[in-house]
Design a protein around this motif. Structure first.
Motif, PDB file in Angstrom:
ATOM      1  N   MET A 101       7.438   2.440 -27.586  1.00 16.33           N
ATOM      2  CA  MET A 101       8.177   1.839 -28.652  1.00 16.33           C
ATOM      3  C   MET A 101       7.504   2.199 -29.959  1.00 16.33           C
ATOM      4  SD  MET A 101       8.529  -1.850 -27.048  1.00 16.33           S
ATOM      5  CE  MET A 101       7.779  -1.633 -25.475  1.00 16.33           C
ATOM      6  N   VAL A 102       8.328   2.349 -30.970  1.00 16.54           N
ATOM      7  CA  VAL A 102       7.826   2.651 -32.304  1.00 16.54           C
ATOM      8  C   VAL A 102       8.587   1.800 -33.312  1.00 16.54           C
ATOM      9  CG1 VAL A 102       7.114   5.012 -31.771  1.00 16.54           C
ATOM     10  CG2 VAL A 102       9.421   4.589 -32.593  1.00 16.54           C
ATOM     11  N   ALA A 103       8.015   1.670 -34.498  1.00 12.09           N
ATOM     12  CA  ALA A 103       8.711   1.000 -35.588  1.00 12.09           C
ATOM     13  C   ALA A 103       9.712   1.982 -36.169  1.00 12.09           C
ATOM     14  CB  ALA A 103       7.723   0.535 -36.648  1.00 12.09           C
ATOM     15  N   GLY A 104      10.933   1.538 -36.324  1.00 13.66           N
ATOM     16  CA  GLY A 104      11.988   2.379 -36.874  1.00 13.66           C
ATOM     17  C   GLY A 104      13.026   1.494 -37.510  1.00 13.66           C
ATOM     18  N   SER A 105      14.282   1.854 -37.365  1.00 12.15           N
ATOM     19  CA  SER A 105      15.344   1.024 -37.920  1.00 12.15           C
ATOM     20  C   SER A 105      16.499   0.946 -36.925  1.00 12.15           C
ATOM     21  CB  SER A 105      15.815   1.569 -39.260  1.00 12.15           C
ATOM     22  OG  SER A 105      16.254   2.904 -39.125  1.00 12.15           O
ATOM     23  N   ASP A 106      17.247  -0.156 -37.025  1.00 12.12           N
ATOM     24  CA  ASP A 106      18.392  -0.342 -36.138  1.00 12.12           C
ATOM     25  C   ASP A 106      19.615   0.359 -36.727  1.00 12.12           C
ATOM     26  OD1 ASP A 106      19.243  -2.002 -38.189  1.00 12.12           O
ATOM     27  OD2 ASP A 106      19.041  -3.854 -37.045  1.00 12.12           O
TER      28      ASP A 106
END
Length: 83
Positions: free
Chosen positions: A1-6
């Motif tokens: 998992m990574v930080a991103g955007s929905d």
């Protein structure tokens, strides 16, 4: 998992099953127990060093898809079944 955007562009935790996305990543066993514990402890914002709250919906949807397509597997080292 990574930080991103929905899909709406808000900060979110997004699945990275191939482990190819740039930046910091976090790993959790693909079981509902591990996922719920990590969400309850708010472990992802700490692991990813994200100061803001991340939506967990994209990864929750990804895990739900995994569990729909795969039957529970026997884990011989514990004799338990993952759900």
């Amino acid at each position: 998992m990574v930080a991103g955007s929905d899909a709406e562009g808000r900060p979110a935790l997004v699945p990275d099953p191939d482990r190819r996305a740039p930046g910091r990543g976090a790993h959790v066993h693909p079981t509902s127990e591990c996922w719920q514990l990590a969400v309850r402890r708010r472990a992802f914002s700490r692991a990813l060093r994200s100061g803001e709250g991340l939506s967990t919906a994209p990864v929750a949807d990804h895990l739900a898809q995994i569990h729909q397509s795969d039957p529970p597997q026997h884990r011989p080292e514990t004799g338990a079944r993952s759900s």
